[in-house]
Motif scaffolding. Structure first.
Motif, short mmCIF file in Angstrom:
data_model
loop_
_atom_site.label_atom_id
_atom_site.label_comp_id
_atom_site.label_asym_id
_atom_site.label_seq_id
_atom_site.Cartn_x
_atom_site.Cartn_y
_atom_site.Cartn_z
N ASP A 88 -0.31 0.71 18.72
CA ASP A 88 0.92 1.07 18.00
C ASP A 88 1.76 -0.13 17.55
OD1 ASP A 88 2.38 3.24 16.92
OD2 ASP A 88 3.88 3.09 18.50
N HIS A 110 -0.95 2.07 13.16
CA HIS A 110 -0.80 2.92 11.95
C HIS A 110 0.44 2.55 11.14
CE1 HIS A 110 2.34 5.99 13.37
NE2 HIS A 110 2.31 5.03 14.27
N HIS A 111 0.89 1.31 11.21
CA HIS A 111 2.08 0.92 10.45
C HIS A 111 1.72 0.35 9.07
CE1 HIS A 111 3.83 1.21 14.50
NE2 HIS A 111 4.88 1.62 13.82
N ASP A 161 5.92 11.15 17.28
CA ASP A 161 5.84 10.42 16.01
C ASP A 161 5.92 11.34 14.78
OD1 ASP A 161 5.81 7.81 16.94
OD2 ASP A 161 4.18 7.22 15.60
MN MN Z 1 3.52 5.11 16.27
#
Ligand code: MN
Ligand code: 5GP
Length: 326
Positions: A88, A110-111, A161
Motif C-alpha cells: 500500500d 495501487h497509488h 478503501d
Molecule cells: Mn490503499
C-alpha cells in the motif's frame, strides 16, 4: 526495479525463502493493515517465516483482525531480513523507517502517484485497494490457503478503501472479490461494527472543535477544517480518531475539494485532500511531495499554516481554471 504481472508476482512470492519482513505506510489505515496482516497470515500458511513490523501504532478498532497481536510496532528495524514486502505504499520514506534492512524488496500497491523503489513491484492504480490486488495474487498462489484469517483482513481493507463499496474505485470485480471473501469466512457486520461502531466519546468532542474551524475558499468550491495538537490534548482523542472527519466538508453542496489540515507538531502539518471528481487531487498533492488517488490524496509539509493555505489554494485555483477551460 522490475515491474511484475500478477502471475509473475505470484511465482516470486511462492518461491521466497529465508526471513521475510512485511511493512506498510505510516499512520496505517485499513488497507495498509489488512494487506500487511493478510499477507502475513497467508504466507505463514504457505510455510514461510514472516514478521510484520510497522512504524506507527495500530488504531484500537483493528484489534479484531486475526494475527494483529503479532504485529510489532517499532521506531527502527535493526535485524537483517532476506526479503521485505511493502504494501500500500511505493515511496520508501512513507514507511516511516530510515532503513529497511533486507537483501531484496517487493512493493504491492495501487497509488497513481506510485514511485516504486523496490527490486520487484506490482502497482495497479485502477484497482480499489491493495487488499483487492493482494486477493488476486493469493488466488494465483494457492486459493485453498485463503481461509477466514486471510479473508477477514483483506475484506476489511477493501471496505475502508472503497468507503464501504461506494467510492468510484468500486468495480463489479470489487464486489465479486467481496463475495468470495464472505464465502471464505469474512463477516461484513463484524467489520462494520469494529471499524465504524466503536467510536469513543472523545472523538465526538474532537469533532465538535474541528467543525468550528470550518472555512471556505475559492468561492465555496473548497471547504477546509483544521485539527490543532491542542485539540487532541484537550479532548484526549487519538490522532487516528480524526479518520472520516474530512467527509463533512466534502459532503457540502457546491464544494469540489475538501482539505483537512492536521498539526503533527509545531510547524509540521499533514494535509489531506478529497475531491468530488472534477479535480485530480493526487496531482496537486504530488506538487507538494505527496501523492494518492484522483479523489483522495495527501502530503506532509512544514511552515506557517497561513502560508501553506495560500500555496495550496493557488495550486487548486490552477486546477479549477483548467476545468473551466474544458
Ligand atoms: Mn490503499
Ligand atoms: P489520507 O488523507 O487519508 O491520509 O490519505 C488519502 C490518500 O492519499 C491515501 O491513499 C494515502 O496513501 C495518500 N497519501 C496521504 N498522505 C500522503 C503522503 O504524504 N504521501 C503520499 N505519497 N501519499 C499520501
Amino acid at each position: 526495479m522490475k515491474s511484475l504481472s500478477r502471475e509473475e508476482m505470484a511465482e516470486l512470492l511462492k518461491s521466497l525463502s529465508g526471513k521475510i519482513l512485511i511493512t506498510t505506510h505510516k499512520n496505517p489505515d485499513g488497507d495498509a493493515i489488512g494487506s500487511s496482516v493478510g499477507w502475513r497470515n497467508f504466507l505463514k500458511k504457505l510455510g514461510k517465516n514472516v514478521k510484520v513490523i510497522l512504524r506507527d501504532r495500530i488504531p484500537y478498532f483493528f484489534d479484531f483482525i486475526p494475527g494483529i497481536n503479532d504485529v510489532e510496532v517499532r521506531e527502527e528495524i535493526s535485524e537483517e531480513f532476506d526479503w521485505v514486502i511493502i504494501t500500500d505504499v511505493s515511496e520508501a520514506k512513507r514507511t516511516g523507517f530510515e532503513s529497511l534492512p533486507a537483501k531484496r524488496s517487493i512493493v504491492i500497491d495501487h497509488h497513481i502517484t506510485a514511485e516504486p523503489f523496490s527490486d520487484y513491484y506490482i502497482v495497479e492504480p485502477e484497482i480499489s485497494s491493495t487488499c483487492e490486488l493482494s486477493y488476486h495474487i493469493m488466488k494465483l498462489i494457492d486459493e485453498s490457503l485463503i481461509d477466514r484469517n486471510v479473508a477477514l483482513p483483506i475484506y476489511t481493507g477493501i471496505v475502508t478503501d472503497t468507503g464501504s463499496f461506494s467510492y468510484t474505485n468500486t468495480s463489479p470485480e470489487t464486489h465479486h472479490v467481496a463475495s468470495e471473501l464472505i464465502k471464505r469466512g469474512a463477516e461484513p457486520y463484524l467489520v462494520r461494527r469494529n471499524i465504524f461502531e466503536r467510536n469513543r466519546i472523545n472523538r465526538f468532542k474532537l469533532l465538535e472543535l474541528v467543525l468550528r474551524t470550518l472555512e471556505f475558499a475559492l468561492e465555496g468550491r473548497v471547504a477546509h477544517i483544521t485539527v490543532y495538537k491542542r485539540f487532541l490534548e484537550e479532548t484526549k482523542a487519538y490522532p487516528e480518531e480524526t479518520e472520516g472527519f474530512i467527509n463533512y466538508p466534502r459532503s457540502i453542496e457546491g464544494v469540489e475539494v475538501a482539505v483537512f489540515f492536521k498539526e503533527i507538531e509545531e510547524g509540521k502539518w499533514k494535509v489531506s485532500l478529497r475531491s468530488k471528481g472534477s479535480v485530480n487531487v493526487a496531482f496537486v498533492a504530488k506538487r507538494f511531495g505527496g501523492g494518492g488517488h484522483v479523489m483522495a490524496a495527501g502530503f506532509e509539509t512544514e511552515g506557517n499554516l497561513e502560508d501553506i493555505k495560500k500555496d495550496l489554494f493557488r495550486e487548486l485555483q490552477v486546477e479549477f481554471d483548467k476545468i473551466s477551460k474544458l
